[in-house]
Design an enzyme around this catalytic site. Structure first.
Site, PDB file in Angstrom:
ATOM      1  N   HIS A 134      -7.638   1.468   1.008  1.00 62.98           N
ATOM      2  CA  HIS A 134      -7.457   0.067   1.382  1.00 62.98           C
ATOM      3  C   HIS A 134      -6.406  -0.203   2.460  1.00 62.98           C
ATOM      4  O   HIS A 134      -6.392  -1.270   3.075  1.00 62.98           O
ATOM      5  CB  HIS A 134      -7.103  -0.715   0.110  1.00 62.98           C
ATOM      6  N   TYR A 149       0.802  -1.234   0.000  1.00 64.16           N
ATOM      7  CA  TYR A 149       0.000   0.000   0.000  1.00 64.16           C
ATOM      8  C   TYR A 149       0.828   1.273   0.000  1.00 64.16           C
ATOM      9  O   TYR A 149       0.783   2.064  -0.923  1.00 64.16           O
ATOM     10  CB  TYR A 149      -0.950  -0.004   1.202  1.00 64.16           C
ATOM     11  N   SER A 208     -12.158 -11.943  -5.376  1.00 61.34           N
ATOM     12  CA  SER A 208     -12.431 -11.844  -3.957  1.00 61.34           C
ATOM     13  C   SER A 208     -13.894 -12.142  -3.656  1.00 61.34           C
ATOM     14  O   SER A 208     -14.787 -11.593  -4.296  1.00 61.34           O
ATOM     15  CB  SER A 208     -12.111 -10.423  -3.501  1.00 61.34           C
ATOM     16  N   PRO A 266     -11.239  -0.055  -3.111  1.00 66.87           N
ATOM     17  CA  PRO A 266     -12.483  -0.708  -3.549  1.00 66.87           C
ATOM     18  C   PRO A 266     -13.704   0.177  -3.267  1.00 66.87           C
ATOM     19  O   PRO A 266     -13.677   1.045  -2.388  1.00 66.87           O
ATOM     20  CB  PRO A 266     -12.552  -1.976  -2.677  1.00 66.87           C
TER      21      PRO A 266
END
Length: 626
Positions: free
Chosen positions: A343, A107, A554, A120
């Site tokens: 995220h 990240y 996912s 997301p």
């Protein structure tokens, strides 16, 4: 490449069980300390499983070469053993040998924009209001629900989740409110204002590209009611009718290095610095969006997903965001709503648990009207826009609009059956859907590809994720047999069951800390830290192929009839997220228009056919004893 796969978020083994506990001071800390540390898997085991994972995705010649590299790496007293010992030492000294490395690698050091590439979105069911009043009433109720959830976090009365009878790490829940990502020239950072004397008491509200600080607690410490919040939101709406303001939030959509420069520029001015700090410290952001452009019903949800991920571009709602904020709830005037989240602090399940709580809360009947209390006017956050900042905004607009044009996203509801059908066949619904994805991809491209499915490591202290590699020797055997005239239905059905069983076994292995991906990453990072030359194993083309996830997938189950969505992790790949309900399955499929070989609608078509063909196959063939 590993940085790209971080965002897939999953609960791989069905729904989690929750056990509420009454408040005990320090209960969260005691719970955390009781969790086991993340293990370092045995080196030989990981290397054997790595070779097995490569089999379906590379040629026999490439595999033969990689076997030689693995043999060299695993020699007694060799480089692999030295790196393994370094990892084991790190595991003894830290709470979790992986978590800091993962946060940085996946990240904070990832430099592509968080928009589309990392953050997301969640598409929530459309609300039935069609005007400003309805929009503000729903937003007020939603904020009240967020504050209700926050009370459980603050009081440490949040139900502890269990999976397979084991308690899970709850740490991510304590990171999602009152936190924000801060851009840096080479690495970003995260700030959190959830605890201590500086604990946040306000949210940020954005309307018409203008930001407001809204205090959400009364002087006695009680949260504002939905009625009070509605009054405050109306004040904000009436104060921000003009849209001739510069969309300062667009800056957060840019490449992280560009945004870091613009951020330092922005903060040179004292007023700007105060406004930015207010946004960063807020509990969350609520975006009151203009209505979405009218579209036909069959593409409506796909357009909502795009709105959640990027805001629709500089001419629509993208300026109505601060994408570095961990949580941004979005409520548009036409009833479309959802959220986008940064995220770095959390995977999908804690976000979805919050969503489930908030959506349920919005449906509660109104309590008695609260007595009228005079509430101060929410503070408008001011920005002084210099020519340099205006130039940064224009650059960010151009870059964002290119990204918006490039994203191909399809939200699709598979109505023919839900998770009930695979369960009736004693097959894991997740394994069934993953195998359908393998079949769809194989039919489209005539080959298998590296596939990422996120597995939760929350059985361990500070656990994040590892990779379930859905492409296996067994999945390839099945997909190759499916359209073969030489195989009977019984043989195909047996291969299907064996492949789903193999997927289930890999899933169980992953959630117990025995998958290969994070271990290989750890060995690679240990090599960088020890300043030895990079082992050939990690310079091998097979390793690059293994880490190039054409399918990044996912499962994020929710009680709410919603779906999470995210962008692909490679230029020629797909991002696939799904929420299996009892009677239907919600899918989000993304691709990039700039790649001629990928198409989200085409993938949805092949996936639907794969799911139906697999059902027909199981119904036609008697159950075997596998």
């Amino acid at each position: 490449m590993l940085a790209l796969v971080a965002r897939a978020a999953a609960r791989p083994c069905g729904l989690l069980k929750q056990t509420p506990l009454n408040k005990v001071v320090g209960r969260f800390q005691l719970h955390q300390e009781a969790l086991p540390p993340l293990p370092v898997p045995p080196l030989q085991q990981t290397l054997d499983r790595y070779l097995l994972a490569l089999q379906p995705i590379i040629s026999p010649e490439e595999l033969s070469h990689t076997r030689e590299l693995v043999a060299e790496f695993r020699k007694p007293g060799g480089v692999g053993e030295r790196l393994q010992k370094g990892l084991e030492r790190r595991a003894r000294k830290t709470e979790n040998w992986l978590s800091d490395w993962w946060l940085k690698t996946a990240y904070l050091e990832y430099r592509l924009p968080v928009v589309v590439h990392s953050s997301p979105g969640v598409v929530l069911p459309k609300q039935d209001f069609l005007d400003r009043q309805g929009q503000l009433r729903f937003a007020a109720k939603l904020i009240e629900g967020i504050l209700d959830f926050k009370t459980m976090i603050d009081n440490e009365t949040l139900p502890v989740e269990y999976m397979g009878g084991k308690p899970l790490c709850m740490n991510q829940y304590y990171q999602i409110l009152s936190s924000c990502r801060i851009p840096g020239p080479k690495r970003d950072s995260i700030v959190n204002y959830a605890k201590g004397k500086k604990q946040s008491r306000h949210i940020t509200v954005v309307h018409n590209f203008q930001f407001f600080e809204l205090d959400v607690y009364n002087s006695d410490g009680s949260p504002l009611t939905a009625d009070q919040l509605f009054i405050q939101l109306e004040k904000i709406w009436n104060t921000s009718l003009q849209t001739n303001k510069e969309p300062i939030g667009i800056l957060t959509t840019n490449h992280r290095n560009s945004w870091a420069k613009a951020y330092n520029n922005l903060l040179k001015d004292k007023t700007n610095k105060e406004s930015v700090r207010t946004i960063e410290k807020s509990i969350c952001t609520v975006c009151l969006d203009a209505p979405m452009p009218r579209v036909s019903e069959d593409v409506y949800k796909s357009h909502v997903a795009a709105q959640m991920l990027h805001g629709g571009g500089s001419r629509l709602n993208s300026g109505n965001r601060w994408f570095d904020k961990t949580l941004q709830f979005i409520v548009a005037e036409d009833g479309s709503c959802g959220l986008v989240y940064e995220h770095a602090p959390s995977e999908g399940p804690p976000i979805v648990a919050l969503v489930d709580h908030v959506v349920k809360f919005t449906k509660k009947a109104e309590m008695d009207k609260s007595p009228t209390v005079h509430l101060p006017m929410p503070k408008k956050l001011r920005f002084n826009i210099t020519p340099e900042i205006k130039n940064d905004i224009e650059q960010a607009k151009q870059n964002l609009n290119i990204m918006v044009e490039d994203l191909d996203i399809k939200i699709w509801v598979f109505h023919q059956f839900g998770k009930g059908f695979p369960k009736s066949e004693k097959i894991s619904p997740d394994a069934f859907i993953q195998l359908a994805l393998q079949l769809a991809y194989y039919r489209m491209y005539g080959r298998a590809c590296a596939t990422y499915e996120s597995a939760s490591l929350r059985m361990f202290r500070l656990g994040r994720t590892d990779t379930i590699r859905s492409t296996s020797v067994h999945s390839l055997n099945f997909v190759q047999s499916m359209d073969s005239p030489d195989k009977s239905d019984q043989e195909k059905a047996d291969l299907l069951r064996r492949a789903t069983q193999a997927h289930r076994e890999y899933t169980d292995m992953a959630i117990r800390g025995n998958a290969i991906d994070r271990h290989l990453l750890g060995l690679k990072l240990q090599a960088i830290e020890d300043l030895v030359s990079m082992p050939e194993l990690f310079m091998d083309t097979a390793y690059a192929v293994a880490m190039h996830f054409n399918l990044s997938t996912s499962q994020v189950p929710a009680k709410t009839d919603c779906v999470m969505c995210f962008g692909p992790v490679v230029p020629d790949g797909y991002g696939v997220c799904y929420n299996p309900m009892e009677e239907h399955i919600n899918f989000a499929i993304s691709a990039f228009n700039s790649c001629a070989d990928t198409n989200a609608a085409r993938m949805a078509h092949y996936l639907e056919k794969a799911l139906l063909d697999m059902r027909s196959l199981l119904q036609a063939a008697p159950k075997s004893k596998l």
